[in-house]
Design a protein around this motif. Structure first.
Motif, PDB file in Angstrom:
ATOM      1  N   MET A   1       0.850  -1.166   0.000  1.00 37.18           N
ATOM      2  CA  MET A   1       0.000   0.000   0.000  1.00 37.18           C
ATOM      3  C   MET A   1       0.899   1.232   0.000  1.00 37.18           C
ATOM      4  O   MET A   1       1.812   1.342   0.809  1.00 37.18           O
ATOM      5  CB  MET A   1      -0.900  -0.008   1.243  1.00 37.18           C
ATOM      6  N   THR A   2       0.626   2.133  -0.886  1.00 38.28           N
ATOM      7  CA  THR A   2       1.437   3.342  -0.972  1.00 38.28           C
ATOM      8  C   THR A   2       1.009   4.369   0.072  1.00 38.28           C
ATOM      9  O   THR A   2      -0.130   4.358   0.533  1.00 38.28           O
ATOM     10  CB  THR A   2       1.312   3.989  -2.369  1.00 38.28           C
ATOM     11  N   LYS A   3       1.921   5.235   0.413  1.00 42.45           N
ATOM     12  CA  LYS A   3       1.590   6.291   1.375  1.00 42.45           C
ATOM     13  C   LYS A   3       0.559   7.254   0.802  1.00 42.45           C
ATOM     14  O   LYS A   3      -0.258   7.793   1.530  1.00 42.45           O
ATOM     15  CB  LYS A   3       2.853   7.032   1.816  1.00 42.45           C
ATOM     16  N   ASN A   4       0.576   7.468  -0.509  1.00 44.34           N
ATOM     17  CA  ASN A   4      -0.436   8.323  -1.138  1.00 44.34           C
ATOM     18  C   ASN A   4      -1.830   7.736  -0.951  1.00 44.34           C
ATOM     19  O   ASN A   4      -2.783   8.464  -0.665  1.00 44.34           O
ATOM     20  CB  ASN A   4      -0.163   8.512  -2.629  1.00 44.34           C
ATOM     21  N   PHE A   5      -1.955   6.431  -1.120  1.00 42.99           N
ATOM     22  CA  PHE A   5      -3.249   5.766  -0.924  1.00 42.99           C
ATOM     23  C   PHE A   5      -3.675   5.882   0.537  1.00 42.99           C
ATOM     24  O   PHE A   5      -4.832   6.147   0.836  1.00 42.99           O
ATOM     25  CB  PHE A   5      -3.161   4.306  -1.353  1.00 42.99           C
ATOM     26  N   LEU A   6      -2.742   5.702   1.438  1.00 44.06           N
ATOM     27  CA  LEU A   6      -3.029   5.784   2.868  1.00 44.06           C
ATOM     28  C   LEU A   6      -3.612   7.149   3.237  1.00 44.06           C
ATOM     29  O   LEU A   6      -4.535   7.241   4.036  1.00 44.06           O
ATOM     30  CB  LEU A   6      -1.756   5.517   3.673  1.00 44.06           C
ATOM     31  N   PHE A  23       4.989  -1.869  10.147  1.00 44.10           N
ATOM     32  CA  PHE A  23       5.826  -2.961  10.651  1.00 44.10           C
ATOM     33  C   PHE A  23       6.862  -3.384   9.614  1.00 44.10           C
ATOM     34  O   PHE A  23       8.019  -3.576   9.944  1.00 44.10           O
ATOM     35  CB  PHE A  23       4.971  -4.165  11.050  1.00 44.10           C
ATOM     36  N   THR A  24       6.445  -3.547   8.361  1.00 45.43           N
ATOM     37  CA  THR A  24       7.395  -3.888   7.297  1.00 45.43           C
ATOM     38  C   THR A  24       7.033  -3.136   6.028  1.00 45.43           C
ATOM     39  O   THR A  24       5.873  -2.814   5.786  1.00 45.43           O
ATOM     40  CB  THR A  24       7.403  -5.411   6.980  1.00 45.43           C
ATOM     41  N   LYS A  25       8.070  -2.861   5.224  1.00 44.58           N
ATOM     42  CA  LYS A  25       7.889  -2.204   3.934  1.00 44.58           C
ATOM     43  C   LYS A  25       8.487  -3.073   2.841  1.00 44.58           C
ATOM     44  O   LYS A  25       9.397  -3.870   3.087  1.00 44.58           O
ATOM     45  CB  LYS A  25       8.605  -0.847   3.906  1.00 44.58           C
ATOM     46  N   LYS A  26       7.997  -2.892   1.639  1.00 40.61           N
ATOM     47  CA  LYS A  26       8.573  -3.543   0.472  1.00 40.61           C
ATOM     48  C   LYS A  26       9.807  -2.760   0.046  1.00 40.61           C
ATOM     49  O   LYS A  26      10.057  -1.657   0.538  1.00 40.61           O
ATOM     50  CB  LYS A  26       7.556  -3.583  -0.671  1.00 40.61           C
ATOM     51  N   GLU A  27      10.565  -3.305  -0.876  1.00 40.70           N
ATOM     52  CA  GLU A  27      11.779  -2.636  -1.343  1.00 40.70           C
ATOM     53  C   GLU A  27      11.497  -1.261  -1.937  1.00 40.70           C
ATOM     54  O   GLU A  27      12.315  -0.358  -1.840  1.00 40.70           O
ATOM     55  CB  GLU A  27      12.498  -3.510  -2.373  1.00 40.70           C
ATOM     56  N   ASN A  28      10.323  -1.098  -2.545  1.00 45.26           N
ATOM     57  CA  ASN A  28       9.986   0.185  -3.166  1.00 45.26           C
ATOM     58  C   ASN A  28       9.410   1.193  -2.162  1.00 45.26           C
ATOM     59  O   ASN A  28       9.020   2.288  -2.533  1.00 45.26           O
ATOM     60  CB  ASN A  28       9.004  -0.012  -4.325  1.00 45.26           C
ATOM     61  N   ASP A  30       6.635   0.776  -0.290  1.00 44.30           N
ATOM     62  CA  ASP A  30       5.217   0.553   0.007  1.00 44.30           C
ATOM     63  C   ASP A  30       5.069  -0.212   1.312  1.00 44.30           C
ATOM     64  O   ASP A  30       5.912  -1.038   1.659  1.00 44.30           O
ATOM     65  CB  ASP A  30       4.539  -0.241  -1.116  1.00 44.30           C
ATOM     66  N   ILE A  31       3.980   0.049   2.002  1.00 44.30           N
ATOM     67  CA  ILE A  31       3.716  -0.623   3.277  1.00 44.30           C
ATOM     68  C   ILE A  31       3.272  -2.056   3.003  1.00 44.30           C
ATOM     69  O   ILE A  31       2.331  -2.282   2.249  1.00 44.30           O
ATOM     70  CB  ILE A  31       2.642   0.131   4.081  1.00 44.30           C
TER      71      ILE A  31
END
Length: 87
Positions: A1-6, A23-28, A30-31
């Motif tokens: 989930m992107t921060k923009n969507f959040l 808690f964890t993020k993807k390499e790009n 995103d949450i």
């Protein structure tokens, strides 16, 4: 989930802005896993595999969510633990 969507999400029950705990993020960036919470009604909305779970409690899988909360219990604040009855 992107921060923009959040930033576009709000509590579906009282329309309040949500607090986020990542808690964890993807390499790009995103949450991947996290927890959104409403400061007004105290409802909790987990983010699992990048998907926010925002359905009413009666339609959610409490058993699968319990394992999520137990996995991240050490990072939850005391108010969240009390709300979820983890202590």
């Amino acid at each position: 989930m992107t921060k923009n969507f959040l930033q576009k999400l709000c509590c579906p029950f009282d329309k309040s802005d949500l607090n986020i705990q990542v808690f964890t993020k993807k390499e790009n960036g995103d949450i991947h896993e996290g927890l959104m919470s409403c400061p007004d009604c105290k409802r909790q909305y987990p983010i699992v595999f990048g998907v926010p779970i925002m359905a009413p409690e009666e339609y959610r899988e409490s058993k699968s969510e319990l394992s999520f909360y137990q996995k991240w219990q050490s990072q939850l604040n005391e108010e969240t633990k009390k709300y979820l009855q983890l202590e």
